[in-house]
Enzyme design. Structure first.
Site, PDB file in Angstrom:
ATOM      1  N   GLY A 186     -44.594  42.807 111.169  1.00 17.76           N
ATOM      2  CA  GLY A 186     -44.919  41.493 111.698  1.00 17.76           C
ATOM      3  C   GLY A 186     -44.520  41.340 113.158  1.00 17.76           C
ATOM      4  O   GLY A 186     -43.843  42.195 113.741  1.00 17.76           O
ATOM      5  N   ASP A 187     -44.969  40.249 113.759  1.00 15.91           N
ATOM      6  CA  ASP A 187     -44.648  39.911 115.152  1.00 15.91           C
ATOM      7  C   ASP A 187     -45.183  40.949 116.138  1.00 15.91           C
ATOM      8  O   ASP A 187     -44.632  41.134 117.217  1.00 15.91           O
ATOM      9  CB  ASP A 187     -43.125  39.759 115.349  1.00 15.91           C
ATOM     10  CG  ASP A 187     -42.491  38.871 114.305  1.00 15.91           C
ATOM     11  OD1 ASP A 187     -42.916  37.705 114.191  1.00 15.91           O
ATOM     12  OD2 ASP A 187     -41.586  39.331 113.581  1.00 15.91           O
ATOM     13  N   GLY A 214     -48.111  40.848 117.685  1.00 22.41           N
ATOM     14  CA  GLY A 214     -48.994  40.296 118.706  1.00 22.41           C
ATOM     15  C   GLY A 214     -50.396  40.046 118.200  1.00 22.41           C
ATOM     16  O   GLY A 214     -51.367  40.085 118.956  1.00 22.41           O
ATOM     17  N   GLY A 237     -51.641  37.293 117.291  1.00 24.13           N
ATOM     18  CA  GLY A 237     -52.172  36.086 117.905  1.00 24.13           C
ATOM     19  C   GLY A 237     -52.848  36.373 119.231  1.00 24.13           C
ATOM     20  O   GLY A 237     -53.906  35.818 119.535  1.00 24.13           O
ATOM     21  N   HIS A 257     -46.916  32.962 115.186  1.00 23.90           N
ATOM     22  CA  HIS A 257     -47.386  33.849 116.236  1.00 23.90           C
ATOM     23  C   HIS A 257     -47.540  33.064 117.527  1.00 23.90           C
ATOM     24  O   HIS A 257     -47.774  31.858 117.516  1.00 23.90           O
ATOM     25  CB  HIS A 257     -48.684  34.562 115.869  1.00 23.90           C
ATOM     26  CG  HIS A 257     -49.715  33.703 115.224  1.00 23.90           C
ATOM     27  ND1 HIS A 257     -49.868  33.628 113.866  1.00 23.90           N
ATOM     28  CD2 HIS A 257     -50.645  32.882 115.745  1.00 23.90           C
ATOM     29  CE1 HIS A 257     -50.856  32.802 113.578  1.00 23.90           C
ATOM     30  NE2 HIS A 257     -51.338  32.338 114.698  1.00 23.90           N
ATOM     31  N   LYS A 274     -47.193  44.996 124.134  1.00 20.14           N
ATOM     32  CA  LYS A 274     -45.857  45.009 124.741  1.00 20.14           C
ATOM     33  C   LYS A 274     -45.461  46.354 125.357  1.00 20.14           C
ATOM     34  O   LYS A 274     -44.278  46.707 125.375  1.00 20.14           O
ATOM     35  CB  LYS A 274     -44.803  44.536 123.735  1.00 20.14           C
ATOM     36  CG  LYS A 274     -44.944  43.062 123.382  1.00 20.14           C
ATOM     37  CD  LYS A 274     -43.688  42.504 122.749  1.00 20.14           C
ATOM     38  CE  LYS A 274     -43.761  40.984 122.654  1.00 20.14           C
ATOM     39  NZ  LYS A 274     -42.523  40.402 122.112  1.00 20.14           N
ATOM     40  N   ASP A 277     -45.411  46.844 128.411  1.00 20.85           N
ATOM     41  CA  ASP A 277     -44.647  46.463 129.599  1.00 20.85           C
ATOM     42  C   ASP A 277     -43.157  46.314 129.337  1.00 20.85           C
ATOM     43  O   ASP A 277     -42.339  46.467 130.247  1.00 20.85           O
ATOM     44  CB  ASP A 277     -45.197  45.155 130.174  1.00 20.85           C
ATOM     45  CG  ASP A 277     -45.252  44.044 129.133  1.00 20.85           C
ATOM     46  OD1 ASP A 277     -45.988  44.215 128.131  1.00 20.85           O
ATOM     47  OD2 ASP A 277     -44.570  43.019 129.297  1.00 20.85           O
ATOM     48  N   GLY A 313     -48.771  42.715 129.097  1.00 22.96           N
ATOM     49  CA  GLY A 313     -48.167  41.440 129.436  1.00 22.96           C
ATOM     50  C   GLY A 313     -48.552  40.416 128.391  1.00 22.96           C
ATOM     51  O   GLY A 313     -49.421  40.673 127.542  1.00 22.96           O
TER      52      GLY A 313
END
Length: 429
Positions: free
Chosen positions: A12-13, A15, A17, A41, A330, A332, A414
């Protein structure tokens, strides 16, 4: 046009969304097929951050119709609070629709969730306490209350009373809590009926008709592969099937109508709550990833556990979901790290495992086997092609792609929707 499904490939989490928001302007429907307001999200649009919980990320796409599917469990109070919050910021939520067959989260589900976690103590799963698990338990036990029941007081009362006979016994005799009054629950649900009615549709019919008309439907899975009740790190999982197969069940769209299965995966790994996590970091680097990546739960604010990229998980997720593409997010966050380890296999009691161990015990004993990649210091947030990336960042991405067994079609550099490298078109390529 066939349907497209987006699935989290870790815990989960990842990205999802952002991915949904990126595609939202090109699709006609965005469906949430599973979960409830337990899986938050974050979507960033024009520098504005929106934290969504129950609503699909497609709610922010002006041309898409967002639908809460039949596989979801809906807390009506939370739903309308979220709608009101978006409207207060100028968002248009008038297109939202809710499946008549979605189940409802009752106040007693939340009570049971919290007292059960307290009762389990050190053996607790680490739920959000929002009643999602108990609502799904009632669904499977045929004690659930569905959205359509709110419009028939007789049926609603009958179902509430039937459900509470069992639950009050448990609350009073096991947990030493007061019993719950059926009339109060009935009135609670009826108070939402007028506002809910115009949102409710036969979502299965609507979505299949849309596909017949050549429209594009995007299914936005909640949670992730390794939280799936069948394919995840059981028992440290959610109560639904947030995999590609679950998206089909939770939307009413048959599997043969799905053309693309897109896995969303971070360039490192995170997890919230209890459960095994082979690459987890317990040192300053774990804290660095947590702070730099903003790794705190949208729903609970809990800090996420952080670790390195796990290619064993990525390969297994691709297999379970039949991924056609990966969307990596992510990248970055890893900027500035001198050497970046990647888990390529596990050592389980002296035996190398290139794939997921078969048993829970073996997975708990899994020790990551790492390969190391040189990091980069250059700012990559402005990169829009692979060639724009520094050589070491590009090498890292290409290595992950090879290790994961599925092509990398998009790379997030980003938080904003336009901070994305698109290698292959996620709808038509």
């Amino acid at each position: 046009m066939p349907a497209i499904v987006i699935v989290g490939a870790q815990w989960g989490d990842e990205g999802k969304g952002k991915a949904t928001d990126l595609l939202g302007g090109r699709v006609d429907y965005v469906v949430k097929p599973n979960g409830g307001n337990n899986a938050g999200h974050t979507v960033v649009v024009g520098g504005e951050k929106y934290e969504l919980k129950l609503l699909p990320a497609g709610i922010l796409s002006p041309n898409a119709i967002p639908i809460i599917g039949n596989g979801c469990v809906v807390n009506l109070e939370a739903l309308f609070q979220e709608i009101d919050g978006l409207e207060a910021r100028g968002a248009d939520t008038s297109r939202l629709r809710v499946s008549a067959n979605a189940h409802l989260v009752a106040p007693y589900h939340q009570v049971l969730d919290k007292v059960t976690e307290r009762f389990l103590g050190s053996r607790a799963i680490g739920t959000t306490g929002r009643g999602i698990g108990p609502a799904y338990m009632d669904k499977v036990a045929r004690l659930g209350i569905r959205v359509q029941d709110v419009f028939d007081e007789s049926i609603l009362r009958q179902k509430v009373e039937g459900s509470l006979r069992q639950k009050n016994e448990l609350l009073v005799k096991v947990y030493n809590r007061r019993d719950i009054i059926a009339d109060e629950i009935v009135e609670y649900f009826l108070s939402f009926a007028e506002r809910l009615r115009p949102l409710v549709i036969d979502s299965t019919l609507e979505l299949n008709n849309a596909l017949d008309e050549g429209k594009v439907v995007l299914m936005e899975g909640g949670q992730a592969t390794f939280l799936d009740v069948d394919h995840g790190t059981y028992p440290f999982v959610t109560s639904s099937n947030p995999t590609a197969g679950g998206a089909s069940v939770g939307s009413g769209i048959g599997p043969t109508r799905i053309s693309r299965s897109i896995g969303i995966i971070k360039a490192y790994t995170t997890r919230v709550g209890a459960g095994p996590f082979p690459t987890e970091l317990f040192d300053e680097m774990g804290v660095y990833l947590q702070k730099t990546g903003g790794e705190f739960g949208v729903n609970t604010g809990r800090p996420r556990r952080c670790g390195w990229y796990d290619a064993v998980l990525a390969r297994h997720a691709s297999r379970v979901n039949g991924f056609t593409d990966y969307f990596v997010t992510k990248l970055d966050v890893l900027t500035g790290i001198e050497q970046i380890p990647v888990c390529v296999a596990y050592d389980v009691d002296g035996v190398r495992h290139d794939e997921m161990p078969m048993t829970q015990t073996e997975f708990h004993h899994a020790v990551p086997i790492f390969e190391y990649f040189d990091g980069w210091t250059e700012d990559i947030t402005g990169a829009r092609t692979l060639e724009d990336l520094p050589e070491n960042a590009r090498n890292y991405v290409l290595a992950l792609e090879k290790l994961s067994g599925t092509r990398f079609s998009a790379i997030g550099v980003g938080p904003d929707r336009d901070q994305t490298i698109v290698v292959h078109d996620l709808i038509n390529d």
